[in-house]
Design a protein around this motif. Structure first.
Motif, PDB file in Angstrom:
ATOM      1  N   THR A   1       0.826  -0.996   0.037  1.00  0.00           N
ATOM      2  CA  THR A   1       0.088   0.051   0.005  1.00  0.00           C
ATOM      3  C   THR A   1       0.768   1.492  -0.003  1.00  0.00           C
ATOM      4  O   THR A   1       2.027   1.120   0.379  1.00  0.00           O
ATOM      5  N   PRO A   2       0.435   2.647  -0.326  1.00  0.00           N
ATOM      6  CA  PRO A   2       1.188   3.564  -0.266  1.00  0.00           C
ATOM      7  C   PRO A   2       1.866   4.019   0.931  1.00  0.00           C
ATOM      8  O   PRO A   2       3.108   4.409   0.747  1.00  0.00           O
ATOM      9  N   VAL A   3       0.982   3.759   1.808  1.00  0.00           N
ATOM     10  CA  VAL A   3       1.542   3.892   3.270  1.00  0.00           C
ATOM     11  C   VAL A   3       1.441   2.407   4.069  1.00  0.00           C
ATOM     12  O   VAL A   3       0.549   1.993   3.730  1.00  0.00           O
ATOM     13  N   PRO A   4       2.541   2.133   4.780  1.00  0.00           N
ATOM     14  CA  PRO A   4       2.395   0.843   5.575  1.00  0.00           C
ATOM     15  C   PRO A   4       1.311   0.666   6.358  1.00  0.00           C
ATOM     16  O   PRO A   4       0.709   1.487   7.074  1.00  0.00           O
ATOM     17  N   VAL A   5       0.648  -0.495   6.128  1.00  0.00           N
ATOM     18  CA  VAL A   5      -0.638  -0.829   6.797  1.00  0.00           C
ATOM     19  C   VAL A   5      -0.693  -2.358   7.383  1.00  0.00           C
ATOM     20  O   VAL A   5      -0.345  -3.035   6.668  1.00  0.00           O
ATOM     21  N   GLY A   6      -0.794  -2.616   8.441  1.00  0.00           N
ATOM     22  CA  GLY A   6      -0.553  -4.018   9.084  1.00  0.00           C
ATOM     23  C   GLY A   6      -1.840  -4.681   9.062  1.00  0.00           C
ATOM     24  O   GLY A   6      -3.011  -4.244   8.616  1.00  0.00           O
ATOM     25  N   VAL A   7      -1.914  -6.017   9.382  1.00  0.00           N
ATOM     26  CA  VAL A   7      -3.143  -6.723   9.592  1.00  0.00           C
ATOM     27  C   VAL A   7      -3.460  -6.858  11.046  1.00  0.00           C
ATOM     28  O   VAL A   7      -2.718  -7.223  11.821  1.00  0.00           O
ATOM     29  N   PRO A   8      -4.772  -6.427  11.520  1.00  0.00           N
ATOM     30  CA  PRO A   8      -5.313  -6.703  12.930  1.00  0.00           C
ATOM     31  C   PRO A   8      -5.162  -8.050  13.402  1.00  0.00           C
ATOM     32  O   PRO A   8      -5.530  -9.003  12.476  1.00  0.00           O
ATOM     33  N   LYS A   9      -5.021  -8.090  14.657  1.00  0.00           N
ATOM     34  CA  LYS A   9      -5.310  -9.670  15.055  1.00  0.00           C
ATOM     35  C   LYS A   9      -6.605  -9.432  16.030  1.00  0.00           C
ATOM     36  O   LYS A   9      -6.591  -9.045  17.083  1.00  0.00           O
ATOM     37  N   THR A  10      -7.812  -9.714  15.577  1.00  0.00           N
ATOM     38  CA  THR A  10      -9.041  -9.477  16.054  1.00  0.00           C
ATOM     39  C   THR A  10      -9.408 -10.642  17.218  1.00  0.00           C
ATOM     40  O   THR A  10      -8.560 -11.606  17.414  1.00  0.00           O
ATOM     41  N   GLY A  11     -10.320 -10.323  18.075  1.00  0.00           N
ATOM     42  CA  GLY A  11     -10.672 -11.285  19.240  1.00  0.00           C
ATOM     43  C   GLY A  11     -10.832 -12.733  18.802  1.00  0.00           C
ATOM     44  O   GLY A  11     -10.658 -13.579  19.455  1.00  0.00           O
ATOM     45  N   PHE A  12     -11.762 -12.942  17.705  1.00  0.00           N
ATOM     46  CA  PHE A  12     -11.953 -14.144  17.275  1.00  0.00           C
ATOM     47  C   PHE A  12     -10.796 -14.690  16.677  1.00  0.00           C
ATOM     48  O   PHE A  12     -10.856 -16.146  17.104  1.00  0.00           O
ATOM     49  N   MET A  13     -10.026 -14.226  15.971  1.00  0.00           N
ATOM     50  CA  MET A  13      -8.622 -14.817  15.657  1.00  0.00           C
ATOM     51  C   MET A  13      -7.822 -15.361  16.704  1.00  0.00           C
ATOM     52  O   MET A  13      -7.591 -16.285  16.817  1.00  0.00           O
ATOM     53  N   ILE A  14      -7.824 -14.376  17.915  1.00  0.00           N
ATOM     54  CA  ILE A  14      -7.022 -14.518  18.973  1.00  0.00           C
ATOM     55  C   ILE A  14      -7.477 -15.854  19.756  1.00  0.00           C
ATOM     56  O   ILE A  14      -6.931 -16.773  20.204  1.00  0.00           O
ATOM     57  N   GLU A  15      -8.809 -15.953  19.777  1.00  0.00           N
ATOM     58  CA  GLU A  15      -9.303 -16.846  20.493  1.00  0.00           C
ATOM     59  C   GLU A  15      -9.348 -18.204  19.870  1.00  0.00           C
ATOM     60  O   GLU A  15      -8.893 -19.433  20.606  1.00  0.00           O
ATOM     61  N   SER A  16      -9.077 -18.192  18.555  1.00  0.00           N
ATOM     62  CA  SER A  16      -9.078 -19.587  17.786  1.00  0.00           C
ATOM     63  C   SER A  16      -7.534 -19.898  17.832  1.00  0.00           C
ATOM     64  O   SER A  16      -7.424 -21.053  18.111  1.00  0.00           O
TER      65      SER A  16
END
Length: 433
Positions: free
Chosen positions: A310-325
């Protein structure tokens, strides 16, 4: 008997300890290393910042809960991990050995990467409860002396939902105080478009969030790189597709909350084979580190590559559902290791999120979180605000009681009644997905 240690006691670390205790039973020891003994429900911080919650309402003393569950607590905090020795050096000079370690530290907040950024400089924060409590004083000052407001997320940020939440919650709080008409608001984000969220959008988050911003008279700037922040103005550059500066601006402000980029915490950073250059923990599909197979990781500390350039760096979130899994898979895999078997569980990495707007909100479901997806759904309404309150109460009860129940799937399948998710669950049970 194995000694299993969880490093960190946030959203991921606390439920990790609960699930390990339940999965391993009394045959093995479980311990938690964290600074202090207070658990804080981070999703409530925007409410704390505008006075809708008091700190005491969103915190839990873990010491009696962990003691009741037979989980040892080491509140000194970790100074340095020594993985080759299977040892954690604690802040008081003592050490704690482990057979298996789960790193669940969450992130370090990289405010120092931008001049004038962060609490103690020229902006407020809702990333920690201490920050949110301090932000309440800044909010009171804003109500007393209204002026321009900036909310958003800087370059490298990966957690955009709370920025949108805070913008809309702040709008509602200022309307309640009858000073909104004196407060110009601008949403400044590194995302390539509104509603990207580090996920290339979910359903129609672009349209829904743009509409919500327009309805509340909040202007926005995307592809934004924050260069520096002064007491009365923010210096931001809009970056073009080729990486050049399309436009540089100086935005006046009297109140600014922008989410920072994250990095790994000092206790684990710069350990060869364990972390990437940013300090996040390297993990395979079983949440296991390739170089140190007795180490697992869950939550925001896990290294996940960005979705694309992306033109400006953007990370991927770790959401609650992902963390729980991640947590459920890790507990299962460590249990298998204690029985002499190999790990075989993988986290589902789905996203079910409630973004509260103070008097409404947007919910979205992404299965899987990273596209292409089987479910790509978003919706809005006043029910989201009610659901978020219910979520807060339920989750705090869960922490206080030491329960390891997987909440997010229940939320998706039962509380919200999302038909598409029910269809996917039926298909999963039938073995067709």
């Amino acid at each position: 008997m194995a000694q299993v240690v969880v490093l960190g006691a946030g959203l991921g670390g606390t439920i990790m300890a609960y699930e390990l205790r339940e999965k391993l039973g009394k045959a093995h020891e479980v311990a938690v290393v964290t600074r202090g003994s207070r658990y804080s429900f981070v999703p409530s911080n925007p409410w704390v910042a505008v006075g809708w919650r008091q700190r005491e309402a969103v915190e839990v003393d873990l010491e009696p809960v962990l003691r009741r569950r037979g989980i040892a607590l080491h509140p000194q905090g970790a100074k340095r991990l020594h993985p080759a020795e299977r040892r954690i050096e604690l802040e008081d000079g003592s050490s704690l050995a482990y057979d298996y370690l789960v790193i669940a530290t969450g992130p370090e907040l990289a405010f120092d990467e931008i001049e004038g950024f962060g609490p103690g400089a020229h902006t407020i924060s809702v990333c920690q409860v201490d920050h949110a409590v301090a932000a309440k004083s800044a909010f009171d000052a804003l109500v007393a002396r209204p002026g321009p407001v900036i909310v958003g997320a800087v370059q490298g940020a990966s957690c955009f939902g709370p920025a949108y939440e805070f913008a809309f919650i702040l709008d509602k709080a200022l309307r309640d105080a009858k000073v909104r008409d004196q407060v110009p608001m601008t949403f400044v984000t590194s995302e390539p478009y509104i509603g990207h969220l580090g996920l290339d959008g979910v359903g129609d988050t672009k349209g829904l969030l743009e509409s919500a911003l327009r309805q509340r008279h909040i202007k926005w700037i995307t592809n934004a790189r924050v260069d520096r922040i002064e007491a009365d103005k923010l210096h931001v550059s809009e970056i073009a597709e080729d990486g050049s500066v399309a436009r540089a601006q100086e935005l006046p402000h009297v109140f600014t909350m922008m989410l920072p980029a994250f990095r790994g915490v000092a206790a684990v950073r710069d350990i060869e084979g364990l972390t990437n250059p940013r300090g996040f923990i390297l993990a395979d599909k079983h949440q296991r580190n390739p170089a140190f197979p007795e180490i697992f990781s869950v939550g925001v500390c896990v290294a996940i590559p960005p979705m694309g350039k992306t033109p400006v760096p953007v990370g991927v979130p770790k959401t609650g559902f992902m963390i729980e899994s991640m947590v459920t898979a890790t507990a299962h895999n460590i249990h298998r290791l204690t029985e002499g078997k190999e790990p075989d569980a993988e986290g589902s990495w789905n996203a079910v999120c409630l973004a509260d707007f103070g008097d409404g909100g947007i919910a979205f479901v992404a299965q899987p979180q990273i596209p292409p997806r089987n479910v790509n759904w978003s919706s809005q309404g006043k029910w989201v605000h009610t659901a978020k309150i219910g979520f807060e109460k339920y989750f705090l009860h869960k922490i206080r009681s030491g329960v390891s129940e997987p909440f997010y799937e229940r939320l998706a399948l039962q509380v919200l009644g999302i038909d598409k998710l029910k269809e996917v669950r039926i298909a999963q049970d039938a073995g067709t997905v």
